[in-house]
Motif scaffolding. Structure first.
Motif, PDB file in Angstrom:
ATOM      1  N   ALA A  60     -27.499   6.092 -37.354  1.00 50.93           N
ATOM      2  CA  ALA A  60     -27.570   7.381 -36.725  1.00 50.93           C
ATOM      3  C   ALA A  60     -27.049   7.120 -35.251  1.00 50.93           C
ATOM      4  CB  ALA A  60     -28.960   8.005 -36.771  1.00 50.93           C
ATOM      5  N   ILE A  61     -27.451   6.114 -34.681  1.00 50.82           N
ATOM      6  CA  ILE A  61     -27.274   5.658 -33.395  1.00 50.82           C
ATOM      7  C   ILE A  61     -25.697   5.513 -33.238  1.00 50.82           C
ATOM      8  CG2 ILE A  61     -27.398   3.794 -31.461  1.00 50.82           C
ATOM      9  CD1 ILE A  61     -30.259   3.499 -32.619  1.00 50.82           C
ATOM     10  N   LEU A  62     -25.022   4.813 -34.042  1.00 50.26           N
ATOM     11  CA  LEU A  62     -23.470   4.658 -34.014  1.00 50.26           C
ATOM     12  C   LEU A  62     -22.881   5.950 -34.347  1.00 50.26           C
ATOM     13  CD1 LEU A  62     -23.151   1.267 -36.007  1.00 50.26           C
ATOM     14  CD2 LEU A  62     -22.903   1.756 -33.663  1.00 50.26           C
ATOM     15  N   ARG A  63     -23.384   7.011 -35.070  1.00 50.84           N
ATOM     16  CA  ARG A  63     -22.726   8.084 -35.303  1.00 50.84           C
ATOM     17  C   ARG A  63     -22.933   9.026 -33.857  1.00 50.84           C
ATOM     18  NH1 ARG A  63     -25.196   8.690 -40.784  1.00 50.84           N
ATOM     19  NH2 ARG A  63     -26.731   9.668 -39.767  1.00 50.84           N
ATOM     20  N   LEU A  64     -24.116   8.906 -33.344  1.00 53.35           N
ATOM     21  CA  LEU A  64     -24.252   9.700 -32.193  1.00 53.35           C
ATOM     22  C   LEU A  64     -23.243   9.242 -31.126  1.00 53.35           C
ATOM     23  CD1 LEU A  64     -25.661  11.699 -30.193  1.00 53.35           C
ATOM     24  CD2 LEU A  64     -27.479   9.767 -29.806  1.00 53.35           C
TER      25      LEU A  64
END
Length: 161
Positions: A60-64
């Motif tokens: 989710a951090i990478l998607r953000l």
């Protein structure tokens, strides 16, 4: 209380060293003042300390990060068009958006994202009502900006559960 005074010993020593260096003196009075400033800094920092960060979900951090990167590029292009075409009609203004997140870390990240994105600026947040005041350089569609902020919020919810 003693744990707060000695919570950051390296900080206290660093403040003492900086104090003595700035005053170019190692007299007993300067050592006492520097030590007091160092201990005061440690107590102050202890009082400001937030609970530990509980960020998770690296995907989710990478998607953000990817989403923010794309939005920043898109916003840079939009702002460049506005600047290069000064006669084009634009309407800057303030927008109030109801936020669902209340985690202080998630709000901090959201503030950084919105302020770093060209054309938008985090102006104010009221924690009692959850309302964000956002300034937008080219406010064509309020619903579009609300959906952008909602997209950031959804991704931040995944990270800061």
């Amino acid at each position: 209380m003693m744990a707060r005074v000695f919570a950051y010993p390296r900080l206290s020593v660093f403040v003492l060293i900086v104090w003595l260096t700035l005053n170019q003196s190692i007299s007993p009075g300067q050592i006492i003042i520097g030590t007091a400033l160092g201990l005061f800094a440690a107590v102050t920092l202890s009082a400001l300390q937030q609970p530990g960060l509980r960020a998770g979900n690296p995907v989710a951090i990478l998607r953000l990060v990817g989403f923010v990167g794309l939005e920043i590029v898109r916003s840079n292009i939009a702002v460049a068009r506005i600047v290069l075409r000064p006669r084009a009609e634009r309407r800057s203004g303030f927008l109030t958006i109801k936020l669902e997140i209340d985690d202080p870390y998630a709000l901090t990240v959201l503030a950084c994202i919105l302020t770093a994105t060209p054309g938008s600026l985090w102006v104010n947040y009221d924690p009692r009502t959850g309302l964000l005041l956002l300034h937008v350089l080219d406010l064509i569609d309020e619903a579009e900006w609300a959906s952008i902020v909602a997209g950031y919020e959804a991704r931040l919810k995944e990270i800061f559960r």
